[in-house]
Design an enzyme around this catalytic site. Structure first.
Site, mmCIF file in Angstrom:
data_model
loop_
_atom_site.group_PDB
_atom_site.id
_atom_site.type_symbol
_atom_site.label_atom_id
_atom_site.label_comp_id
_atom_site.label_asym_id
_atom_site.label_seq_id
_atom_site.Cartn_x
_atom_site.Cartn_y
_atom_site.Cartn_z
ATOM 1 N N TYR A 230 10.384 -7.274 -3.930
ATOM 2 C CA TYR A 230 11.419 -6.406 -2.943
ATOM 3 C C TYR A 230 12.413 -7.814 -2.757
ATOM 4 O O TYR A 230 12.000 -8.510 -1.961
ATOM 5 C CB TYR A 230 10.874 -5.606 -2.134
ATOM 6 C CG TYR A 230 11.931 -4.861 -1.190
ATOM 7 C CD1 TYR A 230 12.162 -3.524 -1.527
ATOM 8 C CD2 TYR A 230 12.527 -5.425 -0.057
ATOM 9 C CE1 TYR A 230 13.034 -2.942 -0.844
ATOM 10 C CE2 TYR A 230 13.325 -4.761 0.357
ATOM 11 C CZ TYR A 230 13.832 -3.522 0.172
ATOM 12 O OH TYR A 230 14.754 -2.599 0.964
ATOM 13 N N TYR A 335 5.079 4.055 2.726
ATOM 14 C CA TYR A 335 6.079 3.405 3.561
ATOM 15 C C TYR A 335 5.446 2.798 4.731
ATOM 16 O O TYR A 335 6.301 2.091 5.489
ATOM 17 C CB TYR A 335 7.211 4.338 3.867
ATOM 18 C CG TYR A 335 8.196 4.495 2.709
ATOM 19 C CD1 TYR A 335 8.350 4.000 1.511
ATOM 20 C CD2 TYR A 335 9.464 5.497 2.878
ATOM 21 C CE1 TYR A 335 8.962 4.186 0.499
ATOM 22 C CE2 TYR A 335 10.495 5.508 1.999
ATOM 23 C CZ TYR A 335 10.062 4.886 0.681
ATOM 24 O OH TYR A 335 10.983 5.254 -0.371
HETATM 25 C C1 LIG Z 1 14.055 3.361 -0.015
HETATM 26 S S1 LIG Z 1 14.756 5.030 -0.585
HETATM 27 C C2 LIG Z 1 14.268 5.267 -1.938
HETATM 28 C C3 LIG Z 1 15.076 5.449 -3.132
HETATM 29 C C4 LIG Z 1 15.881 6.866 -2.748
HETATM 30 N N1 LIG Z 1 15.247 8.021 -3.399
HETATM 31 C C5 LIG Z 1 17.398 6.806 -3.158
HETATM 32 O O1 LIG Z 1 17.729 7.574 -4.076
HETATM 33 O O2 LIG Z 1 18.169 5.969 -2.931
HETATM 34 C C6 LIG Z 1 14.230 5.815 0.558
HETATM 35 C C7 LIG Z 1 14.940 7.292 0.573
HETATM 36 O O3 LIG Z 1 13.870 8.154 -0.372
HETATM 37 C C8 LIG Z 1 13.915 9.371 0.088
HETATM 38 N N2 LIG Z 1 12.323 9.506 -0.015
HETATM 39 C C9 LIG Z 1 11.532 8.679 -0.386
HETATM 40 N N3 LIG Z 1 10.239 9.105 -0.566
HETATM 41 C C10 LIG Z 1 10.374 10.346 -0.310
HETATM 42 C C11 LIG Z 1 9.294 11.492 -0.096
HETATM 43 N N4 LIG Z 1 8.118 11.237 -0.363
HETATM 44 N N5 LIG Z 1 9.849 12.617 0.399
HETATM 45 C C12 LIG Z 1 11.106 12.723 0.716
HETATM 46 N N6 LIG Z 1 11.923 11.654 0.465
HETATM 47 C C13 LIG Z 1 11.829 10.828 0.132
HETATM 48 C C14 LIG Z 1 14.257 9.399 1.529
HETATM 49 O O4 LIG Z 1 15.465 10.293 1.618
HETATM 50 C C15 LIG Z 1 14.178 8.016 2.041
HETATM 51 O O5 LIG Z 1 15.259 7.820 2.886
#
Ligand SMILES: C[S@@+](CC[C@H](N)C(=O)[O-])C[C@H]1O[C@@H](n2cnc3c(N)ncnc32)[C@H](O)[C@@H]1O
Length: 371
Positions: A230, A335
């Site tokens: 990361y 997370y």
């Molecule tokens: C580190 S980012 C991961 C990448 C993200 N999906 C993106 O499109 O940029 C984290 C975000 O992804 C979404 N996310 C990740 N895991 C999730 C889960 N299990 N359920 C719902 N939303 C999730 C949430 O919006 C979170 O704030």
């Protein structure tokens, strides 16, 4: 088309549906008034059609702004490409996001002075698996016994299918990984330099149906295998707090901020480990792992990895597989890494639940909420 060369689409929305490149570039310059698109789009259209051609002159700032050019400039792009696919909708990666393959240090970050740097003196690179290699001296084992028995104490399997994969004891622990590095006498083929040698699998950033972008690989991944680091902008905790305050949703910002606190200790002899830890911000600059989603039943975990012991305050964050993973399975990590008690408590409180974010991981072990 081979599986690890999947179609790369959705990088820049502006490039879509604009006809042939040859006609667009020249005619646009000749007769700009008749063209409906603003000039910036013409530049991107031209870039889109030609950026794969090595001999075509493309302005530096176009390369700087193009996700495809950024990931193709990675030293490992050839054997282990990163692809971006979207079969769900028309959206693209955020324009203000930039791919990097190494962390960038904020100006206020202190690096260890040369005189504190050290490495092992193992001339025979095989010795770096055993107690006695200086790089392994901070690991959790009985030194006297390990030396007497010539025990292998390093973190990896040595041979066979599992070579370079984390050993079971390590995989089930939260202990840091100590590796040899460029300050050591051993060479780059040393078996204790797995993370240093870098990612060895292709990764695909893909649009999920309900959680934005996610990450998967077209190849089978073995339990214990290194995935990638990361990386991001390494900043002081004060700067991280400033960014949290500035962010519209502080909790959302927290998703991208990782504290480098594995060795933080108010009693440490090292003043850098006594103060508040630095943090890695991957929101606007990072690698593909920044797009990995959460699961309550994950297949990856992050381990702290140290090379030079003088750099413990800026240790690496290394993703490893904690299960065998079939090709094209979404890669996920927890997370909160098992620290779910406060979340479960809040989820029983109606007042708190209204502000909590639903988890959509879909696993049978789902805790219901992300935070
Ligand atoms: C580190 S980012 C991961 C990448 C993200 N999906 C993106 O499109 O940029 C984290 C975000 O992804 C979404 N996310 C990740 N895991 C999730 C889960 N299990 N359920 C719902 N939303 C999730 C949430 O919006 C979170 O704030």
């Amino acid at each position: 088309m081979s599986e690890d060369r999947m179609p790369t689409i959705g990088i820049k929305r502006d490039w879509k549906g604009k006809g042939k490149a040859e006609s667009s570039i020249d005619s646009m310059d000749d007769d700009e008034d008749s063209m409906p698109a603003p000039k910036k789009n013409l530049k991107w259209e031209r870039h889109f059609y030609y950026h794969e051609e090595k001999d075509f002159m493309i302005a530096d700032e176009e390369i700087e702004d193009c996700h495809w050019c950024q990931i193709n400039a990675f030293p490992t792009a050839e054997p282990y490409p990163i692809t971006i696919t979207n079969f769900i909708d028309e959206s693209t990666l955020p324009d203000d996001f930039r791919f990097i393959d190494k962390s960038v240090l904020h100006q206020k970050i202190d690096l260890a002075p040369e005189e504190f740097r050290s490495g092992c003196g193992c001339r025979n690179t095989g010795d770096c698996k055993y107690a006695g290699c200086n790089c392994l001296e901070d690991m959790d084992f009985d030194m006297e016994e390990a030396l007497a028995m010539r025990q292998k104490v390093y973190s990896y399997h040595s041979q066979g299918e599992k070579a370079e994969c984390l050993r079971g004891t390590k995989l089930h622990s939260r202990n840091p990984i100590y590796e040899c590095h460029k300050g050591c006498e051993c060479d780059t083929s040393c078996s204790n330099r797995v993370v240093e040698r870098g990612r060895k699998i292709p990764l695909n950033i893909f649009k999920t149906e309900n959680r934005g972008w996610g990450v998967r690989s077209s190849v089978k991944i073995r339990k214990g295998q290194f995935i990638d680091l990361y990386v991001g902008h390494i900043i002081t905790s004060q700067e991280a707090d400033r960014r949290r305050k500035k962010s519209e949703f502080a909790q959302r910002k927290d998703v991208y901020l990782f504290a480098l606190d594995k060795f933080s200790d108010p009693e440490s002899a090292d003043p850098r480990l006594r103060r508040k830890p630095y943090e890695v911000d991957g929101e606007f600059m990072s690698g593909p792992t920044r797009f990995i989603n959460h699961s309550c039943d994950p297949n990856l975990r992050i381990f702290a990895r140290v090379g030079d012991h003088a750099d413990k305050h800026i240790h690496d964050l290394a993703f490893f597989a904690i299960k065998d993973i079939a090709p094209m399975t979404e890669l996920t990590f927890d997370y909160v890494d098992g620290e779910s008690a406060p979340l479960l408590k809040d989820s029983k409180n109606d007042d708190k639940v209204k502000d909590m974010t639903k988890c959509l991981c879909g696993s049978r072990k789902c805790r219901g909420f992300l935070w």
